[in-house]
Every structure is written in C-alpha cells, then in structure tokens.
Design an enzyme around this catalytic site. Structure first.
Site, PDB file in Angstrom:
ATOM      1  N   LYS A 252     113.957  63.372  51.725  1.00  0.00           N
ATOM      2  CA  LYS A 252     114.705  64.425  52.208  1.00  0.00           C
ATOM      3  C   LYS A 252     113.844  65.341  53.481  1.00  0.00           C
ATOM      4  O   LYS A 252     114.724  66.200  53.620  1.00  0.00           O
ATOM      5  CB  LYS A 252     115.291  65.768  50.704  1.00  0.00           C
ATOM      6  CG  LYS A 252     115.924  64.365  50.069  1.00  0.00           C
ATOM      7  CD  LYS A 252     116.306  65.117  49.133  1.00  0.00           C
ATOM      8  CE  LYS A 252     115.353  65.336  48.102  1.00  0.00           C
ATOM      9  NZ  LYS A 252     115.385  66.062  46.626  1.00  0.00           N
ATOM     10  N   SER A 254     111.064  64.326  55.182  1.00  0.00           N
ATOM     11  CA  SER A 254     110.601  64.084  56.509  1.00  0.00           C
ATOM     12  C   SER A 254     110.329  62.764  56.416  1.00  0.00           C
ATOM     13  O   SER A 254     111.487  61.749  55.845  1.00  0.00           O
ATOM     14  CB  SER A 254     108.504  64.216  56.013  1.00  0.00           C
ATOM     15  OG  SER A 254     108.112  63.105  55.131  1.00  0.00           O
ATOM     16  N   ASP A 392     102.805  67.755  43.485  1.00  0.00           N
ATOM     17  CA  ASP A 392     104.120  67.346  43.667  1.00  0.00           C
ATOM     18  C   ASP A 392     104.009  65.724  42.674  1.00  0.00           C
ATOM     19  O   ASP A 392     104.038  64.620  43.786  1.00  0.00           O
ATOM     20  CB  ASP A 392     104.903  66.828  44.756  1.00  0.00           C
ATOM     21  CG  ASP A 392     105.758  65.778  44.746  1.00  0.00           C
ATOM     22  OD1 ASP A 392     106.880  65.896  43.924  1.00  0.00           O
ATOM     23  OD2 ASP A 392     106.543  65.497  45.885  1.00  0.00           O
TER      24      ASP A 392
HETATM   25  P1  ADP Z   1     107.799  62.884  51.310  1.00  0.00           P
HETATM   26  O1  ADP Z   1     107.497  64.280  51.593  1.00  0.00           O
HETATM   27  O2  ADP Z   1     109.009  62.173  52.131  1.00  0.00           O
HETATM   28  O3  ADP Z   1     107.761  61.933  50.142  1.00  0.00           O
HETATM   29  P2  ADP Z   1     105.179  61.180  52.307  1.00  0.00           P
HETATM   30  O4  ADP Z   1     104.006  61.666  52.468  1.00  0.00           O
HETATM   31  O5  ADP Z   1     105.446  60.850  50.759  1.00  0.00           O
HETATM   32  O6  ADP Z   1     106.321  61.906  52.569  1.00  0.00           O
HETATM   33  O7  ADP Z   1     106.112  60.081  52.498  1.00  0.00           O
HETATM   34  C1  ADP Z   1     106.782  59.150  51.685  1.00  0.00           C
HETATM   35  C2  ADP Z   1     106.314  57.280  52.158  1.00  0.00           C
HETATM   36  O8  ADP Z   1     105.561  56.899  53.382  1.00  0.00           O
HETATM   37  C3  ADP Z   1     105.506  57.395  51.452  1.00  0.00           C
HETATM   38  O9  ADP Z   1     106.367  57.112  49.454  1.00  0.00           O
HETATM   39  C4  ADP Z   1     104.447  56.107  51.450  1.00  0.00           C
HETATM   40  O10 ADP Z   1     105.462  54.774  51.083  1.00  0.00           O
HETATM   41  C5  ADP Z   1     104.512  56.435  52.703  1.00  0.00           C
HETATM   42  N1  ADP Z   1     103.764  56.786  53.791  1.00  0.00           N
HETATM   43  C6  ADP Z   1     103.358  58.063  53.728  1.00  0.00           C
HETATM   44  N2  ADP Z   1     101.754  58.052  54.845  1.00  0.00           N
HETATM   45  C7  ADP Z   1     101.737  57.189  54.578  1.00  0.00           C
HETATM   46  C8  ADP Z   1     100.305  56.848  55.226  1.00  0.00           C
HETATM   47  N3  ADP Z   1      99.560  57.717  55.423  1.00  0.00           N
HETATM   48  N4  ADP Z   1     100.103  55.589  55.100  1.00  0.00           N
HETATM   49  C9  ADP Z   1     100.902  54.237  54.805  1.00  0.00           C
HETATM   50  N5  ADP Z   1     102.259  55.020  54.155  1.00  0.00           N
HETATM   51  C10 ADP Z   1     102.267  55.884  54.059  1.00  0.00           C
HETATM   52 MG    MG Z   2     106.039  61.518  48.833  1.00  0.00          MG
END
Ligand code: ADP
Ligand code: MG
Length: 509
Positions: A252, A254, A392
């Site tokens: 939502k 990012s 979170d």
């Molecule tokens: P959001 O705020 O949309 O939940 P996240 O930072 O949790 O953003 O990232 C969404 C998804 O992207 C995560 O659940 C993960 O699967 C993947 N992701 C995010 N950062 C990384 C990373 N550094 N390496 C691998 N996968 C990542």
């Molecule tokens: Mg997340």
C-alpha cells in the site's frame, strides 16, 4: 389583444392621411412615416403571438367580454399556464444535467392533452407514463400454475407467455449488455435461446472482470509515476545500478524492486539490491501521519513540509532507522543510497529469489524455537540499544535467510518516547507472541511478559487484564510526554541525539 386586431388592417399611416394638402413636410416626418409603414408591414407578415397564452383573435372577431364565466376561465387558463411554465423552469433547475430526473408532472395545472395548442417550449416535456422501450410486464401466472377456464386454459408453460416473459427478463441483464430495442416489440424468446443468451452474458461479465483485474495488476507493476521512473533510470545511468529487474512487492505504501548493483568508485555496492519506492500517492500515508508527526526527531520539519516532501521523510526515516539497527548489529538490510523517495538497500535473498517472510518459511520445531529467541533478542536490542520500537513488527516484516531472522520495513519505527510508542510496542509484542505460540513454541512468553522483558519496565501483570495493562502503558506515556516536554524539544531534534528510554513506572519525575 386589441393591438393584434389593429395590426391586421390595411396598412395606413398612424399619423393620419398623408395628403399633399400640407405643403411643408420635414425630412424627419417623411422618415418616421416610412418607418412606421415598414413596421406595420412587418408585423402583418408575422401575426404571431407575442405572449405565451395570448388568444389569437381574427380581425372580424371581437373578444367576447360579456360572459364573466368565460373571462374567468380565460384568466384561469392563462394563470395555469404561467404556473406550469414556472414549474417547468423549476424542474429543469432541479434536475440540471443529472441522468436521473424527477418529474413535477403531477403538479401541473394544465394536462398535456388539454393543452394541445401549447407553445413549442413544451417539446422538452417528457411523458414518463409510457416508455416505448420498456417491455410491458407480462401477466404473472397465478400460483395455481394456469389461467383461464375450460378450453381456454393457459399454463405457465405456454410458449407465448414464456417467450414474452423471457423477453422481459432480458431487461435484467447487466447494463453493458445491449439487448436492442426489441423489448418494446412483442418478442417471444424461446427458453433455449434465452438460456444461452443468459449464459453468454454471465461468461462475458466474468471475462471482462478478469481482464480488468489483469489490467489493474499490470498498472500496479508499472507502479511508479514517470518522475520516479526517471529517477530510477538516472541511477542506472550513474552506474549505481546495473539493471532493474522487476518488482518484488507492491504494498500500500511502497513498491519494492529487485536490481543488480552497479559499481561506484567511492562506495562498494552489493551485487543484488532492492529499491524501495515510497508511493507518492498520498492517500495511503494519511493514516500513518501519527507515526511521523509526533516523532520528536521530525516534529519541527513535519509541520513545514508539503505532502511530497513528507513522503521523502518516510524514506529518510527508514534509512536512519536501518543505520541505527546496523550499528547494533541487528540483521537488517544495509542502506546503499537514498534518493528522494527511493531507498536503495541490500537484498535479503540470493540469485534474485527474496528470502521468505517468517510467515512463509517452513521451519522445524527446533528452528522455529531458535527463531523465537532471535526475535526476542532483536526486540530487546532494538529497544535498548537503538532506542526504537518497530511499530509494525509481525511475521510479515521478518525474513528468514541463512538461518537468521532479518528485520525489515522500519519506516514507521519510532522512539519509545513517542506519545504512542509503548502502545505500538505492545501491539508488536502481541503479534510476536501470538505467531510463535501458534507455531507451537511453548517457550514463547505471554504478551505481557514479553513487553516487560523487552522494556525492562515491570508493569504488574496481575490478572493479565489487557485493558488494565494498556491503561498502565498509556499513563506511562503521559508521564513521559511531560518529562520530554520539560526537557525541551530541542534535545530530540537531531537524529543522533536520542531521548533515552522512557521513565520507569516508579521513577520520580
Ligand atoms: P511495505 O511497507 O510495503 O510492507 P516492506 O519493506 O515490508 O514494505 O517490503 C515489502 C516486501 O518486499 C517485503 O515483504 C519483502 O518480501 C520484500 N523486501 C523488502 N525489502 C527487502 C530486502 N531488502 N530484501 C529482500 N526483500 C525485501
Ligand atoms: Mg511490510
């Protein structure tokens, strides 16, 4: 009314006879005479009514003014028409351009059939009582299943009745199905034809829904606005990235892309990186205001920023929090670069395959127990060493990679002195406790014990009444708020200057 009668007479000068007896005649007189004649002729050529509702009288007919009743009726008629005109104007004003309109018909004084000689502005009046495109409602068959008597019995299976019913039922098809104007005719659709039409319509509907979904999804994959795409290309051009491969997740708030790291002289870049693009559509961020608005580190800047810049603040916040975590050696992505609302960090995973979320990782009972202790330790480090609350934390924001739990998604993380910091922490504890307990980790503490273990606060657990426990937490937050304010905001403005852990319940402030 007399005026009309006068104008139909033979043209003559309204200034009397123009006999040459008058010797001197000024130019003005001649001109006005000519003009008057011209006007006369013109008005004779168009003996139209000048006022709506005025009665056209022929020259040899004088209005019958002898009958009072007649006069009253004429006046009443005129009044009614004026009333109707006014009503029509109001109706028009009320309905405007709206597709659904309301008719004032029932309030009209003069009914259309009484008003056959009405003027042309009546054209826009629509008779809503009969719509030729609406199929007549077929007669319903009574419950007994037939109508009529003796030889003239008509059953509900009667071909004609069924056919008509089927035609009428086409009216219920989805609005995008064009059923033509056959509804107005006496069409009879056989059951077979009707059923296949109906089937076709519903499969079409399903197909278009699927197509729509696909289209939505593909736009989600594009996911970023042209400005962001340009920023991403610039990173490739600058050599920070080798290649942007694809989207790992669209949340939502990012969109996360996988990319191959490039090479920079001044800074080594990991082989695989992710780009976390914070969405610039602001709606999603509105409800997250409180994570940042009340964060003392950002409070001064927040109030001065426009929404686009606030998004950048989210990215910046994630960067600062990750840096703090890295310093405490908590497993988390390493920050590579921050460019406006795009955060580049190391990829947790291997060969383009991202590490699974803890929720999806298939872990044996010993491994999950080990994971639990890792999480407990991480939460304590986060609170005590980084002075942060994740806010979170759940099995969705922890990845399982190389036998370790990795913490991600810390843009909303706050310091424990945040006005709601401890409440956020309590929620995190609940998520963690619930998850590990469900996964059969018998060592997993209750949410209350976990909260106390993380914070070192000894909030009495007592009867384990959640409402009481939260009330204690809120009271503590209030006391901390006062404490923070007395120490002055300035202390908390700079990121490196932490506010320190909140006061203990028994501390003297
Ligand atoms: P959001 O705020 O949309 O939940 P996240 O930072 O949790 O953003 O990232 C969404 C998804 O992207 C995560 O659940 C993960 O699967 C993947 N992701 C995010 N950062 C990384 C990373 N550094 N390496 C691998 N996968 C990542
Ligand atoms: Mg997340």
């Amino acid at each position: 009314m007399d005026r009309t009668a006068v104008t139909t007479e033979a043209p003559k000068s309204p200034w009397g006879s123009g006999t040459p007896a008058v010797p001197a005649c000024s130019l003005t007189d001649v001109m006005s005479e000519q003009l008057a004649r011209q006007l006369d002729e013109e008005s004779n050529a168009f003996p139209a009514l000048t006022e709506p509702g005025a009665t056209l009288l022929f020259p040899d007919e004088s209005p019958d003014t002898t009958s009072d009743l007649m006069l009253a009726q004429i006046l009443q008629m005129q009044f009614d028409r004026e009333f109707d005109d006014q009503l029509r104007r109001e109706e028009k004003k009320f309905n405007g351009d709206s597709k659904v309109s309301i008719s004032f018909e029932n309030y009209r004084m003069v009914h259309p059939y009484e008003d056959s000689d009405s003027s042309e502005d009546e054209v826009d009046w629509q008779d809503t009582r009969h719509d030729p495109y609406r199929a007549e409602k077929p007669q319903a068959t009574p419950r007994k299943g037939f109508t009529g008597k003796g030889k003239n019995i008509t059953t509900k299976h009667d071909e004609v009745t069924c056919g008509r019913k089927n035609t009428a039922r086409m009216d219920n098809f989805a609005p995008e199905v064009h059923v033509g104007d056959g509804l107005g005719m006496d069409l009879k659709l056989s059951n077979q034809v009707f059923n296949s039409l109906k089937q076709h319509c519903s499969s079409e509907q399903r197909r278009s829904a699927r197509l729509h979904e696909k289209k939505e999804h593909s736009t989600a994959e594009q996911a970023v606005d042209p400005r962001t795409r340009l920023l991403m290309y610039k990173m490739v051009n600058a050599g920070v990235l080798e290649n942007i491969n694809g989207c790992i997740s669209t949340g939502k708030e990012s969109v996360v892309f996988h990319a191959d790291g490039g090479s920079l002289e001044e800074q080594p870049i990991p082989d695989e990186v992710v780009l976390k693009v914070f969405k610039t559509t602001l709606n999603e961020f509105k409800n997250r205001d409180r994570y940042i608005k009340d964060d003392y580190r950002f409070i001064d800047r927040f109030s001065k920023l426009n929404p686009r810049k606030i998004i950048r603040l989210w990215a910046e916040k994630e960067m600062h929090n990750l840096t703090r975590m890295k310093r405490a050696e908590i497993p988390c992505p390493e920050v590579v670069l921050l460019k406006k609302h795009i955060l580049v960090m190391s990829f947790i995973g291997k060969d383009h395959v991202p590490a699974p979320k803890l929720k999806d990782a298939m872990l044996g009972s010993e491994v999950i127990k080990n994971a639990y202790y890792q999480v407990l330790h991480m939460m304590q480090q986060l609170y005590q060493e980084c002075n942060l609350v994740h806010a979170d934390l759940s099995e969705y924001n922890m990845l399982w990679h190389e036998g370790k739990v990795w913490l991600i998604d810390v843009s909303q993380s706050v310091e424990p002195t945040h006005p709601h910091g401890l409440e956020f922490l309590f929620r995190d504890c609940r998520n963690v406790s619930t998850f590990f307990q469900k996964r059969g980790v018998s060592e997993a503490m209750s949410v209350y014990d976990l909260f106390n273990a993380v914070t070192g606060l000894n909030i009495p657990v007592g009867a384990e009444n959640e409402a009481e426990f939260i009330a204690e937490i809120v009271a503590l937050e209030k006391r901390n708020e006062g404490h923070v304010q007395r120490r002055g905001k300035k202390t908390f403005q700079v990121v490196s200057e932490d506010a320190g852990p909140p006061l203990k319940p028994d501390a003297d402030d």
